[in-house]
Write a protein that holds these residues in place. Structure first.
Motif, PDB file in Angstrom:
ATOM      1  N   GLY A 111       0.764  -1.248   0.000  1.00 25.81           N
ATOM      2  CA  GLY A 111       0.000   0.000   0.000  1.00 25.81           C
ATOM      3  C   GLY A 111       0.789   1.289   0.000  1.00 25.81           C
ATOM      4  N   LEU A 112       2.110   1.214   0.029  1.00 35.61           N
ATOM      5  CA  LEU A 112       2.889   2.452   0.028  1.00 35.61           C
ATOM      6  C   LEU A 112       2.902   3.076  -1.365  1.00 35.61           C
ATOM      7  N   ASN A 113       2.826   4.420  -1.418  1.00 39.10           N
ATOM      8  CA  ASN A 113       2.837   5.136  -2.699  1.00 39.10           C
ATOM      9  C   ASN A 113       4.104   5.945  -2.924  1.00 39.10           C
ATOM     10  N   VAL A 114       4.515   6.704  -1.901  1.00 42.02           N
ATOM     11  CA  VAL A 114       5.629   7.647  -2.032  1.00 42.02           C
ATOM     12  C   VAL A 114       6.766   7.222  -1.110  1.00 42.02           C
ATOM     13  N   MET A 115       7.969   7.171  -1.663  1.00 42.95           N
ATOM     14  CA  MET A 115       9.140   6.913  -0.825  1.00 42.95           C
ATOM     15  C   MET A 115      10.012   8.155  -0.852  1.00 42.95           C
ATOM     16  N   ARG A 116      10.090   8.820   0.295  1.00 43.06           N
ATOM     17  CA  ARG A 116      10.987   9.974   0.407  1.00 43.06           C
ATOM     18  C   ARG A 116      12.386   9.432   0.695  1.00 43.06           C
ATOM     19  N   ILE A 117      13.309   9.720  -0.206  1.00 42.18           N
ATOM     20  CA  ILE A 117      14.644   9.110  -0.155  1.00 42.18           C
ATOM     21  C   ILE A 117      15.685  10.190   0.106  1.00 42.18           C
ATOM     22  N   PHE A 118      16.478   9.980   1.123  1.00 37.26           N
ATOM     23  CA  PHE A 118      17.554  10.921   1.419  1.00 37.26           C
ATOM     24  C   PHE A 118      18.805  10.160   1.800  1.00 37.26           C
TER      25      PHE A 118
END
Length: 620
Positions: A111-118
């Motif tokens: 169900g995850l849509n957005v992965m904020r990657i840093f």
């Protein structure tokens, strides 16, 4: 035409992590989700960061179940996001690509849509594969650039520091973290495929003037939506968010009232008040936000043991019904006028008066000058207090800028915040014991200085690297050395520790925490099949033996938890041998023998929590 502003709600992830040490249980989240369904947030941040670790470690809950429950309840009405530390994923060490892909694939499936990657070092090499994978798997890659500042220490730099660090005269140090530095990082992420660019201000150090200059330059240089993420810890958060709105930010990160302000992001209710005055429409349902707010108060009461402000909570406020007192409304108008005029001092003063009226925490000057994120601060306080080592906090905070400089000016965000924080505690202990600085270094700090976490913003002094690692040469992380943790059979139960793919991923990511968590699940399953079986109780180690201690002893250098004991009574050890591994502030550290000897007694057991100076081992 009314300008619209999208909102990313952080309440269920970053909000509780920054204010309450990530202790919000699933039962409380389940009560909130029916009200979230119709809140209309563009994005809800619900996973990643410290959640996979903390829900297993402290709540004995499954991070996968948490993600699934939120996804099921939201029915696709808001995008769900998680925070990934790039190469470090949700853990504290670099992982090979197959571990990253496994987690991303499973998360998107659930169900995850957005992965904020840093990346904690802003090393593009550490995020490029994650951006590529998320896009390939059908998710939305959000590239986050970590904001940080040039050296501003509580202690004066050592003579010639800038000359050694930058190759410049001491009175003319080169500025490293300019607006252009952040813009170039953002442009590189966009070229790699990022669909959103976030200016990630994890420590709340973006002043209003910097927010205006960086956000405006990002808007001019990237084509994808720009998101602003900040915290209120040092007192900039609300004012800087206003400047970000004025300078065209597309998405703003906020929390809901009882989980906002302080070391967290600004409260959406205050942002709403300012947005109304500015003629900006928040793209969310504020009536539904009000319903969430009402239930969040009860959730906060559940978190009281971890709430540093439980006796000084904000006064209730409903921006749709409550009229602002004339003097508060005057400060809102004053703040907006100051923001439009570029008068930072007056803007901050007006915002602080608004926040003071509502009872939000005052700016934390210590955090501001030590340049640490709120989550790191609250986590240090919670852990040190629980382990009876509170007296180290101020000394450790004061040493953070020095440790950070020595380690290549790394931004302070997980995992570098924990690494630098733990090392600052070690240096404080060194000084308390009269030892030279860096006499005791964590394994993770050694790896950071060695180069295994990536390229630091400023090259580390080779002499310092040699002192810490034994070699002046930078050595990057070698993925071929990664060894996936075994999935052993639990002998007394006759079953594998991890029973499926998602559990195997947890074991690969956080082996120490997942080991205990998964073992408890298998024990519960066995008990359910044989309820009449007599429960086997584990023997608890005592902190001291009945017989008096007469020989040399080894004591815990700081509070933590015993991970592994590598010696047995009667065993001979040499100076430098690893006696045990213990975990403190989420870092695993080796405890070495200070002299040759024979182990007489061991006073602790694996998984036991120990305080500073607790007895660990007695020698003959």
């Amino acid at each position: 035409m009314t300008r619209k502003l999208k909102i990313r709600d952080l309440t269920l992830r970053d909000g509780q992590q920054s204010l309450f040490a990530t202790r919000l249980p699933q039962a409380e989240i389940d009560k909130l989700l029916p009200y979230y369904e119709n809140a209309g947030f563009y994005i809800m941040e619900v996973w990643g960061g410290a959640v996979p670790d903390s829900v297993m470690r402290y709540l004995d809950e499954s991070p996968w179940n948490r993600l699934r429950s939120v996804s099921k309840a939201m029915k696709g009405k808001s995008l769900l996001s998680a925070l990934s530390r790039g190469r470090n994923l949700f853990g504290y060490v670099p992982y090979p690509d197959y571990v990253l892909r496994g987690f991303y694939e499973e998360a998107i499936k659930n169900g995850l849509n957005v992965m904020r990657i840093f990346d904690a070092l802003n090393d593009i090499d550490n995020v490029k594969e994650s951006i590529k994978m998320i896009n390939e798997l059908g998710g939305i890659a959000d590239g986050a650039v970590c904001y940080t500042v040039d050296p501003k220490a509580l202690e004066a730099p050592k003579p010639g520091f800038f000359a050694r660090l930058f190759g410049k005269k001491a009175e003319e140090p080169e500025m490293i973290f300019t607006d252009e530095y952040f813009v170039e990082k953002a442009k590189e992420m966009e070229r790699l495929g990022a669909k959103i660019i976030t200016l990630k201000d994890m420590a709340g150090l973006v002043s209003p003037s910097r927010a205006a200059s960086i956000i405006s330059k990002l808007k001019a240089n990237v084509k994808v939506p720009v998101d602003f993420h900040t915290h209120c810890t040092p007192g900039y958060g609300l004012a800087s968010s206003i400047m970000a709105i004025l300078n065209g930010v597309d998405i703003l990160d906020t929390n809901i009232w009882w989980f906002g302000g302080g070391s967290a992001a600004p409260a959406i209710e205050l942002v709403y008040v300012f947005a109304q005055k500015l003629g900006v429409e928040l793209e969310c349902n504020m009536e539904a936000v009000g319903e969430i707010r009402d239930h969040l108060l009860e959730a906060r009461k559940v978190l009281a043991p971890f709430d540093l402000n439980k006796d000084k909570m904000p006064r209730p406020f409903n921006p749709l019904k409550d009229k602002l007192p004339a003097e508060v409304e005057a400060q809102v108008d004053r703040a907006i006028a100051a923001a439009k005029a570029g008068n930072e001092e007056e803007l901050l003063d007006a915002c602080h008066k608004v926040e003071e009226y509502f009872g939000f925490p005052k700016p934390n000057e210590l955090v501001k000058h030590a340049e640490v994120p709120g989550g790191m601060y609250s986590n240090m306080v919670a852990q040190l207090k629980a382990l009876h080592a509170e007296d180290l906090l101020n000394d450790a905070m004061a040493l953070i800028p020095m440790v950070r400089r020595d380690a290549g000016l790394v931004p302070l965000v997980t995992p570098t915040s924990q690494i630098v924080g733990a090392q600052a505690v070690n240096v404080a202990l060194d000084r308390k014991k009269g030892k030279p600085d860096y006499s005791n270094c964590s394994n993770q700090f050694i790896s950071l200085v060695k180069g295994e976490y990536g390229h630091t913003p400023v090259a580390i002094n080779p002499d310092f690297r040699a002192k810490i690692t034994g070699s002046p040469v930078e050595k990057p992380y070698d993925v071929s050395t990664y060894k996936a943790p075994e999935n052993p059979v639990i002998e007394e139960l006759g079953v594998k520790l991890a029973s499926n793919g998602e559990e195997e991923l947890l074991l690969a990511l956080l082996p120490t925490v997942a080991n205990g968590f998964l073992k408890r699940r298998r024990q519960e399953e066995a008990a359910a099949k044989a309820p009449a079986k007599e429960e086997v109780k584990e023997e608890k180690a005592t902190s001291a033996a009945a017989a008096p201690v007469t020989g040399p002893t080894l004591k815990a250098p700081m509070g933590g938890r015993v991970v592994e004991i590598k010696v047995k009574p009667g065993q001979e050890v040499k100076k430098g041998d690893v006696l045990m591994v213990y975990e403190a502030m989420k870092m695993e550290n080796d405890i070495n023998a200070e002299a040759a000897g024979t182990v007489k007694r061991i006073f602790v057991a694996p998984d036991q929590v120990v305080g500073t100076d607790d007895l660990l081992i007695e020698f003959e």
